[in-house]
Design a protein around this motif. Sequence first.
Motif, mmCIF file in Angstrom:
data_model
loop_
_atom_site.group_PDB
_atom_site.id
_atom_site.type_symbol
_atom_site.label_atom_id
_atom_site.label_comp_id
_atom_site.label_asym_id
_atom_site.label_seq_id
_atom_site.Cartn_x
_atom_site.Cartn_y
_atom_site.Cartn_z
ATOM 1 N N SER A 163 -30.412 -57.933 22.757
ATOM 2 C CA SER A 163 -31.388 -57.770 23.818
ATOM 3 C C SER A 163 -31.127 -58.781 24.916
ATOM 4 O O SER A 163 -30.885 -59.964 24.649
ATOM 5 N N GLY A 164 -31.154 -58.306 26.156
ATOM 6 C CA GLY A 164 -30.904 -59.184 27.287
ATOM 7 C C GLY A 164 -29.451 -59.215 27.714
ATOM 8 O O GLY A 164 -29.144 -59.753 28.780
ATOM 9 N N ASP A 165 -28.566 -58.662 26.907
ATOM 10 C CA ASP A 165 -27.146 -58.656 27.282
ATOM 11 C C ASP A 165 -26.942 -57.778 28.509
ATOM 12 O O ASP A 165 -27.474 -56.679 28.606
ATOM 13 N N GLY B 249 -26.500 -50.630 20.939
ATOM 14 C CA GLY B 249 -27.182 -49.371 20.683
ATOM 15 C C GLY B 249 -28.640 -49.345 21.068
ATOM 16 O O GLY B 249 -29.357 -48.388 20.743
ATOM 17 N N GLY B 250 -29.125 -50.360 21.762
ATOM 18 C CA GLY B 250 -30.527 -50.419 22.121
ATOM 19 C C GLY B 250 -30.844 -49.647 23.389
ATOM 20 O O GLY B 250 -29.975 -48.992 23.980
ATOM 21 N N GLU B 251 -32.105 -49.735 23.779
ATOM 22 C CA GLU B 251 -32.499 -49.106 25.033
ATOM 23 C C GLU B 251 -32.003 -49.953 26.206
ATOM 24 O O GLU B 251 -31.612 -51.114 26.038
ATOM 25 N N ILE B 252 -32.053 -49.340 27.383
ATOM 26 C CA ILE B 252 -31.436 -49.976 28.551
ATOM 27 C C ILE B 252 -32.469 -50.088 29.665
ATOM 28 O O ILE B 252 -33.222 -49.147 29.921
ATOM 29 N N GLU B 253 -32.490 -51.231 30.305
ATOM 30 C CA GLU B 253 -33.342 -51.390 31.484
ATOM 31 C C GLU B 253 -32.460 -51.667 32.695
ATOM 32 O O GLU B 253 -31.360 -52.216 32.567
ATOM 33 N N ALA B 254 -32.970 -51.271 33.854
ATOM 34 C CA ALA B 254 -32.217 -51.445 35.099
ATOM 35 C C ALA B 254 -32.937 -52.454 35.986
ATOM 36 O O ALA B 254 -34.162 -52.439 36.104
ATOM 37 N N LEU B 255 -32.153 -53.321 36.584
ATOM 38 C CA LEU B 255 -32.693 -54.294 37.532
ATOM 39 C C LEU B 255 -32.104 -53.970 38.906
ATOM 40 O O LEU B 255 -30.877 -54.005 39.082
ATOM 41 N N LEU B 256 -32.980 -53.650 39.836
ATOM 42 C CA LEU B 256 -32.562 -53.308 41.190
ATOM 43 C C LEU B 256 -32.926 -54.463 42.111
ATOM 44 O O LEU B 256 -34.094 -54.827 42.225
ATOM 45 N N THR B 257 -31.920 -55.017 42.743
ATOM 46 C CA THR B 257 -32.135 -56.117 43.696
ATOM 47 C C THR B 257 -32.080 -55.538 45.089
ATOM 48 O O THR B 257 -31.085 -54.910 45.465
ATOM 49 N N TRP B 258 -33.156 -55.743 45.831
ATOM 50 C CA TRP B 258 -33.236 -55.065 47.131
ATOM 51 C C TRP B 258 -34.036 -55.893 48.127
ATOM 52 O O TRP B 258 -34.652 -56.895 47.781
ATOM 53 N N THR B 259 -33.993 -55.422 49.370
ATOM 54 C CA THR B 259 -34.828 -55.986 50.407
ATOM 55 C C THR B 259 -35.123 -54.862 51.406
ATOM 56 O O THR B 259 -34.778 -53.705 51.163
ATOM 57 N N THR B 260 -35.768 -55.199 52.496
ATOM 58 C CA THR B 260 -36.106 -54.192 53.492
ATOM 59 C C THR B 260 -35.330 -54.437 54.769
ATOM 60 O O THR B 260 -34.934 -55.565 55.073
ATOM 61 N N SER C 122 -27.856 -54.828 44.816
ATOM 62 C CA SER C 122 -27.092 -54.760 43.577
ATOM 63 C C SER C 122 -27.905 -54.084 42.491
ATOM 64 O O SER C 122 -29.119 -53.890 42.613
ATOM 65 N N LEU C 123 -27.203 -53.753 41.431
ATOM 66 C CA LEU C 123 -27.793 -53.094 40.268
ATOM 67 C C LEU C 123 -27.264 -53.773 39.021
ATOM 68 O O LEU C 123 -26.079 -54.096 38.944
ATOM 69 N N GLU C 124 -28.134 -53.990 38.054
ATOM 70 C CA GLU C 124 -27.684 -54.494 36.761
ATOM 71 C C GLU C 124 -28.337 -53.658 35.670
ATOM 72 O O GLU C 124 -29.518 -53.326 35.757
ATOM 73 N N LEU C 125 -27.568 -53.322 34.669
ATOM 74 C CA LEU C 125 -28.109 -52.712 33.459
ATOM 75 C C LEU C 125 -28.074 -53.747 32.349
ATOM 76 O O LEU C 125 -27.055 -54.409 32.140
ATOM 77 N N ARG C 126 -29.187 -53.862 31.651
ATOM 78 C CA ARG C 126 -29.265 -54.792 30.531
ATOM 79 C C ARG C 126 -29.736 -54.055 29.290
ATOM 80 O O ARG C 126 -30.479 -53.076 29.376
ATOM 81 N N GLU C 127 -29.323 -54.558 28.166
ATOM 82 C CA GLU C 127 -29.839 -54.014 26.921
ATOM 83 C C GLU C 127 -31.255 -54.573 26.747
ATOM 84 O O GLU C 127 -31.478 -55.785 26.837
ATOM 85 N N ALA C 128 -32.180 -53.659 26.540
ATOM 86 C CA ALA C 128 -33.580 -54.075 26.506
ATOM 87 C C ALA C 128 -33.931 -54.772 25.189
ATOM 88 O O ALA C 128 -33.246 -54.615 24.178
#
Lengths: 161, 254
Positions: A3-5, A56-67, A155-161
């Motif tokens: 988790s967190g990887d 094999g865990g679930e995956i979360e996405a981190l979206l880094t953005w601005t306006t 940017s985009l990051e996928l992490r194992e939840a």
Amino acid sequence: MASGDSLMTADALSNRPPSADFATVDMRGDFVVLDFDDSTEEQAQFQAVVPSHFAGGEIEALLTWTTSSAVTGNCKFEVELVHFAVGDNLDSPPAASGSSQVTTAAPATSGDIVVAVSDSIAVTGLAAGDVLQVLVNRQAADVADTLVGDVELISLELREA
Amino acid sequence: MALAIGSSNLVDLGSLSVTDYPFTLTGWFRVPSSSTLMTLMRVSNTTTGSYHGLNYEGHNANQVVAISRVSSTSAARSTAPMSANQWHQVTGVFESATTRRIYLDGGNQTEVNHERLFDGVDDFSLGNLATSTAVDAAEVALLDIALQDGDIQALAAGISPLMISDLSNLLCYHNCVRRLNHPGWGPVATSSGGTIATEHPRVLMPRGSQAVIQPCRFSGPYTVEQEGLQTDGAERAEVNLSGIENVGAEAFAA
């Protein structure tokens, strides 16, 4: 613990735009970003090979953005994960394995970085070495998306939840 | 973000080493609805008035042409029109004195074979020099080779010029994302009136390979090998962890 990887990171140059309604490449100072309209629902696509340490865990996405300019309102993103396993055909992509929508407020100052974290997404059967396609959509037509003007994905990051 | 370029902010691509055929002009262009001629990209001889370039013929069936004018003109015209307010990939191949071809979106191709001897060029411009009406430009490149059909189809599919050619053939490249020269390829380009940004076309941008992030973990069981050496009541032990050599540790006996 898996988790967190971090499984995948991508910047704007990694975008493989769809044939229509694509987020457009832009510069914010010296940074390459992807602009998402506030009227047309636009999409960015990324692809990655699942790394060997995936547990094999679930995956979360981190979206880094601005306006581009807005300092009020909310932006609603949707992240879809499409799993391409051995035997799948690129000409007939499978349906998304799962998706998550996340709404985040605009920064107080345009240019300030905001991070939107999706809910965990389960991708059944995903294994190390498989191809994973990530679709990032701005839900510009959704009532929850009230931010006026372009949103700039950094940017985009996928992490194992 | 692409750039909108008319005669009031025409882009000078700098001094390029185009000394003879073959060469190729290529880029993504978007024109407004207009019934006039607009230039898209051009190399010219300011002394003789000769030029070779890409034009949009709004006055003539909205075709795009690869044109050479040396005393008189010879133009290869696309077999399909260019739609206003839509991005199109336009490539002109100036293969020899007797061969020039135009491609619109990787096809719609025509070749003409009128002889136009090359008499040198010293001016390289991007945008509509005919009038102040802007044409939008992005992913523009000038190469000193005659690009072939496969490469031109790749460009039309959205592949960046940086990914389709040996870079030694690339004399000039600008992605035109919001501005010129960041850093681009070739000499520094300048704009007579400042750049105006507009939305970029669909292009697959080149990027390097990405490192795979691997977590760093130790997994047991560990093997501890200990040697004892007693001097002055102190013991010094060397501890070896499985997979890691000679991590020194000192243990002092109580």
